[in-house]
Design an enzyme around this catalytic site. Sequence first.
Site, PDB file in Angstrom:
ATOM      1  N   SER A   1       0.828  -1.206   0.000  1.00  0.00           N
ATOM      2  CA  SER A   1       0.000   0.000   0.000  1.00  0.00           C
ATOM      3  C   SER A   1       0.868   1.264   0.000  1.00  0.00           C
ATOM      4  CB  SER A   1      -0.973  -0.045   1.188  1.00  0.00           C
ATOM      5  OG  SER A   1      -1.962   0.937   1.078  1.00  0.00           O
TER       6      SER A   1
ATOM      7  N   ASP B   1      -9.186  -3.763  -6.403  1.00  0.00           N
ATOM      8  CA  ASP B   1      -8.545  -2.951  -5.370  1.00  0.00           C
ATOM      9  C   ASP B   1      -8.250  -1.578  -5.979  1.00  0.00           C
ATOM     10  OD1 ASP B   1      -7.013  -1.678  -3.485  1.00  0.00           O
ATOM     11  OD2 ASP B   1      -5.491  -3.255  -3.320  1.00  0.00           O
TER      12      ASP B   1
ATOM     13  N   HIS C   1      -8.803  -4.364  -0.549  1.00  0.00           N
ATOM     14  CA  HIS C   1      -7.480  -3.858  -0.180  1.00  0.00           C
ATOM     15  C   HIS C   1      -6.956  -4.471   1.109  1.00  0.00           C
ATOM     16  CE1 HIS C   1      -4.161  -1.103  -0.537  1.00  0.00           C
ATOM     17  NE2 HIS C   1      -4.378  -0.586   0.652  1.00  0.00           N
TER      18      HIS C   1
END
Length: 333
Positions: free
Chosen positions: A174, A269, A296
């Site tokens: 991320s 995502d 996610h």
Amino acid sequence: MGARKAKPRGKRRLPKLLLFLGLLAILAIILIVVLVITLLQPGPPRLPRIPGGPSTSETKERPDAQSADCPDVLTVVIPGTWESSPDDDPYNPSANPRSLMLRVSSALSEQFPSSRTSVYTVPYIAQFRNPTNLADRQADYNVSRTQGYKRAAGKIIDTNKNCPLTRYVIMGFSQGAVIAGDLASNIGNGRGVLDASDQDLVLGVGLIADGRRQPGEQNDIGPSPEGVGAEIALSGMRGIVPGITMTGPRSGGFGELQDRVQSICAPGDLICDSPTVTNPLRAASQLAGAINNPVHAMYATPRYWSLDGSTATQWMYGWASDVIDEAPRPKHN
């Protein structure tokens, strides 16, 4: 009594035009906020190793041996948003026991002695302030991302200075994947951190849910969607929200490291699989459910991404394990 004068048609249209433009601006901000909130949420399986191609850069002369306290490989792990803190212990991270990257880093630490690989988890702010919430006191995304990059780069620079034969594996999830990818891009394009002659020291880079992902610019592992990273999708809206800079594509991609970069992105995502924003109205509709989108946060499960039965974290561990196991074993003084 004279006839009432008609108001100029242009004056009647002006308020409607201003209202329409105002709505477009609001939709654009909502779109950014939706991705902003999702971006900060929490992010590898076992596959045959994908070997990196040789660098075209000439390697510089290096010593025959290095200090006994130098690891053969430094594994740099960069957690995602809310998964780290500036004062966390990089060798025994505990800021967030549920951090996705802990599933990878802990397994590597258990498998290899520290002399073979030193696993360094970058301690940084790892926050993303919601600009629509005045009560939100978190750090701005720009501040967090910058600190994470500087600390990760600083660790590699210091290690290379003291341990010239140490190799590197870099991984992130991320926000951490954005930072890891930026490191790889700068190294691969000769923009610092390591000299161009040391590009061969980077054995591999693993990214999960990279917010600057471009399909085809790296080894896209397993189910790979056609969308792009949120920072690319929103790059045309820079400056709309203070503290949040959507940086767009990486200049030069990953350069010499391109075929050493492994990228995992689950379809749906929106951090790494976003539609390009050319029409704010259409994009707002497509991304309306982003806040409640669970994809996610599910890379440790096979629900939204799996390859041969392995989850994203399992694959990343397996890949990194093979890379470290096959790394050169330099002599020590």
